[in-house]
Design an enzyme around this catalytic site. Structure first.
Site, PDB file in Angstrom:
ATOM      1  N   ARG A   1       6.526   1.328  13.797  1.00 36.96           N
ATOM      2  CA  ARG A   1       7.161   0.679  12.631  1.00 36.96           C
ATOM      3  C   ARG A   1       8.253  -0.311  13.055  1.00 36.96           C
ATOM      4  NH1 ARG A   1       5.143   3.864   8.343  1.00 36.96           N
ATOM      5  NH2 ARG A   1       4.895   6.033   8.994  1.00 36.96           N
TER       6      ARG A   1
ATOM      7  N   ALA B   1       2.829  -0.499   5.086  1.00 34.59           N
ATOM      8  CA  ALA B   1       2.336  -0.453   6.464  1.00 34.59           C
ATOM      9  C   ALA B   1       1.700  -1.773   6.906  1.00 34.59           C
ATOM     10  CB  ALA B   1       1.332   0.691   6.611  1.00 34.59           C
TER      11      ALA B   1
ATOM     12  N   PRO C   1       0.796  -1.229   0.000  1.00 35.35           N
ATOM     13  CA  PRO C   1       0.000   0.000   0.000  1.00 35.35           C
ATOM     14  C   PRO C   1       0.830   1.280   0.000  1.00 35.35           C
ATOM     15  CG  PRO C   1      -0.089  -1.057   2.143  1.00 35.35           C
ATOM     16  CD  PRO C   1       0.549  -2.045   1.200  1.00 35.35           C
ATOM     17  N   ASN C   2       0.374   2.190  -0.821  1.00 33.65           N
ATOM     18  CA  ASN C   2       0.898   3.552  -0.932  1.00 33.65           C
ATOM     19  C   ASN C   2       2.236   3.655  -1.646  1.00 33.65           C
ATOM     20  OD1 ASN C   2      -1.295   4.917   0.422  1.00 33.65           O
ATOM     21  ND2 ASN C   2      -0.565   3.919   2.290  1.00 33.65           N
TER      22      ASN C   2
ATOM     23  N   HIS D   1      12.368  -2.897   2.962  1.00 38.33           N
ATOM     24  CA  HIS D   1      11.909  -1.525   3.247  1.00 38.33           C
ATOM     25  C   HIS D   1      12.916  -0.533   2.696  1.00 38.33           C
ATOM     26  CE1 HIS D   1       8.722  -3.033   5.698  1.00 38.33           C
ATOM     27  NE2 HIS D   1       9.601  -3.808   6.317  1.00 38.33           N
TER      28      HIS D   1
ATOM     29  N   ASN E   1       7.932  -5.652  -0.265  1.00 39.56           N
ATOM     30  CA  ASN E   1       7.753  -4.468   0.577  1.00 39.56           C
ATOM     31  C   ASN E   1       6.255  -4.373   0.860  1.00 39.56           C
ATOM     32  OD1 ASN E   1       7.551  -2.026   1.858  1.00 39.56           O
ATOM     33  ND2 ASN E   1       8.910  -0.940   0.446  1.00 39.56           N
TER      34      ASN E   1
ATOM     35  N   GLU F   1      11.785  -9.645   3.208  1.00 39.75           N
ATOM     36  CA  GLU F   1      11.065  -8.422   3.584  1.00 39.75           C
ATOM     37  C   GLU F   1      11.953  -7.223   3.242  1.00 39.75           C
ATOM     38  OE1 GLU F   1       9.652  -8.297   7.688  1.00 39.75           O
ATOM     39  OE2 GLU F   1       9.814  -6.111   7.672  1.00 39.75           O
TER      40      GLU F   1
ATOM     41  N   ASP G   1       0.406 -15.286   7.315  1.00 43.00           N
ATOM     42  CA  ASP G   1      -0.071 -16.636   7.013  1.00 43.00           C
ATOM     43  C   ASP G   1       0.129 -16.983   5.539  1.00 43.00           C
ATOM     44  OD1 ASP G   1      -0.776 -16.784   9.657  1.00 43.00           O
ATOM     45  OD2 ASP G   1      -2.933 -16.592   9.329  1.00 43.00           O
TER      46      ASP G   1
ATOM     47  N   HIS H   1       3.401  -4.058   9.521  1.00 42.01           N
ATOM     48  CA  HIS H   1       3.296  -3.876  10.972  1.00 42.01           C
ATOM     49  C   HIS H   1       1.971  -4.378  11.537  1.00 42.01           C
ATOM     50  CE1 HIS H   1       6.713  -1.479   9.872  1.00 42.01           C
ATOM     51  NE2 HIS H   1       5.967  -0.623   9.191  1.00 42.01           N
TER      52      HIS H   1
ATOM     53  N   ARG I   1       5.687  12.306  -2.904  1.00 42.01           N
ATOM     54  CA  ARG I   1       5.679  12.945  -1.577  1.00 42.01           C
ATOM     55  C   ARG I   1       6.758  12.326  -0.710  1.00 42.01           C
ATOM     56  NH1 ARG I   1      -0.613  12.451  -0.091  1.00 42.01           N
ATOM     57  NH2 ARG I   1      -1.396  13.367  -2.005  1.00 42.01           N
TER      58      ARG I   1
ATOM     59  N   ARG J   1      12.602   4.957  12.955  1.00 37.51           N
ATOM     60  CA  ARG J   1      11.383   5.766  12.792  1.00 37.51           C
ATOM     61  C   ARG J   1      10.439   5.544  13.986  1.00 37.51           C
ATOM     62  NH1 ARG J   1       9.118   5.152   6.911  1.00 37.51           N
ATOM     63  NH2 ARG J   1       7.953   6.960   7.650  1.00 37.51           N
TER      64      ARG J   1
ATOM     65  N   TYR K   1      11.672   8.676   1.525  1.00 35.98           N
ATOM     66  CA  TYR K   1      11.648   7.596   0.529  1.00 35.98           C
ATOM     67  C   TYR K   1      12.435   7.903  -0.749  1.00 35.98           C
ATOM     68  CZ  TYR K   1       7.927   5.962   3.575  1.00 35.98           C
ATOM     69  OH  TYR K   1       7.216   5.542   4.665  1.00 35.98           O
TER      70      TYR K   1
ATOM     71  N   SER L   1      13.067   2.663   3.774  1.00 34.67           N
ATOM     72  CA  SER L   1      13.561   3.422   4.923  1.00 34.67           C
ATOM     73  C   SER L   1      14.036   2.469   6.025  1.00 34.67           C
ATOM     74  CB  SER L   1      12.442   4.317   5.475  1.00 34.67           C
ATOM     75  OG  SER L   1      11.364   3.534   5.970  1.00 34.67           O
TER      76      SER L   1
HETATM   77  O1  CA2 Z   1      10.306   2.061   4.173  1.00 35.33           O
HETATM   78  C1  CA2 Z   1       9.485   1.367   3.572  1.00 35.33           C
HETATM   79  O2  CA2 Z   1       9.701   0.848   2.487  1.00 35.33           O
HETATM   80  C2  CA2 Z   1       8.075   1.184   4.172  1.00 35.33           C
HETATM   81  O3  CA2 Z   1       7.652  -0.148   3.890  1.00 35.33           O
HETATM   82  C3  CA2 Z   1       7.187   2.197   3.475  1.00 35.33           C
HETATM   83  C4  CA2 Z   1       5.758   2.211   4.030  1.00 35.33           C
HETATM   84  C5  CA2 Z   1       5.779   2.347   5.545  1.00 35.33           C
HETATM   85  O4  CA2 Z   1       4.451   2.246   6.044  1.00 35.33           O
HETATM   86  C6  CA2 Z   1       6.645   1.276   6.206  1.00 35.33           C
HETATM   87  O5  CA2 Z   1       6.641   1.494   7.596  1.00 35.33           O
HETATM   88  C7  CA2 Z   1       8.059   1.361   5.679  1.00 35.33           C
HETATM   89  C8  CA2 Z   1       4.978   3.407   3.467  1.00 35.33           C
HETATM   90  C9  CA2 Z   1       4.981   3.513   1.993  1.00 35.33           C
HETATM   91  C10 CA2 Z   1       4.307   4.792   1.644  1.00 35.33           C
HETATM   92  O6  CA2 Z   1       5.095   5.437   0.677  1.00 35.33           O
HETATM   93  C11 CA2 Z   1       4.782   6.730   0.410  1.00 35.33           C
HETATM   94  C12 CA2 Z   1       5.589   7.311  -0.530  1.00 35.33           C
HETATM   95  C13 CA2 Z   1       5.366   8.615  -0.866  1.00 35.33           C
HETATM   96  C14 CA2 Z   1       4.338   9.324  -0.258  1.00 35.33           C
HETATM   97  C15 CA2 Z   1       3.552   8.727   0.692  1.00 35.33           C
HETATM   98  C16 CA2 Z   1       3.767   7.401   1.024  1.00 35.33           C
END
Ligand code: CA2
Length: 147
Positions: free
Chosen positions: A111, A77, A10-11, A100, A74, A98, A87, A80, A18, A107, A23, A102
């Site tokens: 997370r 969110a 997701p996202n 990431h 990846n 896995e 499963d 977490h 952003r 953080r 990121y 970041s």
């Molecule tokens: O660091 C990572 O790759 C994460 O998996 C990224 C997730 C975050 O929830 C994990 O804790 C760590 C979030 C991805 C959202 O990416 C965005 C990128 C640009 C703008 C908004 C969100």
């Protein structure tokens, strides 16, 4: 030829639009192009897929069985929170790394825990886009060692 699934949750479709401080400025398309090129340079194939919903990610993991030799995942969110992804990974008998972008441990406290790490072969985080190429190298090393 080894085939890897590069699975993003997701996202991650918002990458590059952003939060560049966390990121980076690469888009998801950039990340996927680098992953595919890197796999190709190692004599393997990387197939990329992104979904925002948990069930679609579960389906993608199920479909990876018998299609791919490993998964760089990846889970965003859902990392977490998701027992369903835990499963699904446990059920597919494939190496899953896995990933990431970041360093999640540097953080927010929410997370710091991963629901999926226990069933993943390993975890790579904090290296920006290179987290994906490191995961590809790790998976190809595992696949080669199993032969
Ligand atoms: O660091 C990572 O790759 C994460 O998996 C990224 C997730 C975050 O929830 C994990 O804790 C760590 C979030 C991805 C959202 O990416 C965005 C990128 C640009 C703008 C908004 C969100």
């Amino acid at each position: 030829m080894a085939s890897l699934l590069i699975l993003n949750g997701p996202n991650l479709n918002l990458l590059g639009q952003r939060e560049p401080g966390i990121y980076g400025s690469a888009t998801l398309a950039d990340v996927e192009a680098v992953a595919m090129e890197h796999a190709k340079s190692r004599g393997a194939e990387a197939v990329c897929f992104q979904a925002n919903s948990e069930g679609t990610l579960v389906d993608a993991l199920h479909a990876a069985r018998g299609t791919h030799d490993g998964v760089a995942f990846n889970a965003g969110a859902y990392t977490h929170t998701s027992i369903a992804l835990h499963d699904a990974i446990a059920g597919i008998d494939l190496p899953v790394v896995e990933v990431h972008i970041s360093n999640v441990h540097a953080r927010e406290a929410f997370r710091h825990h991963s629901q999926i790490a226990r069933v993943c072969t390993g975890v790579i985080c904090g290296f920006g886009m290179a987290s994906y190429t490191l995961a590809i190298d790790a998976l190809l090393g595992l696949i080669e060692a199993k032969k």
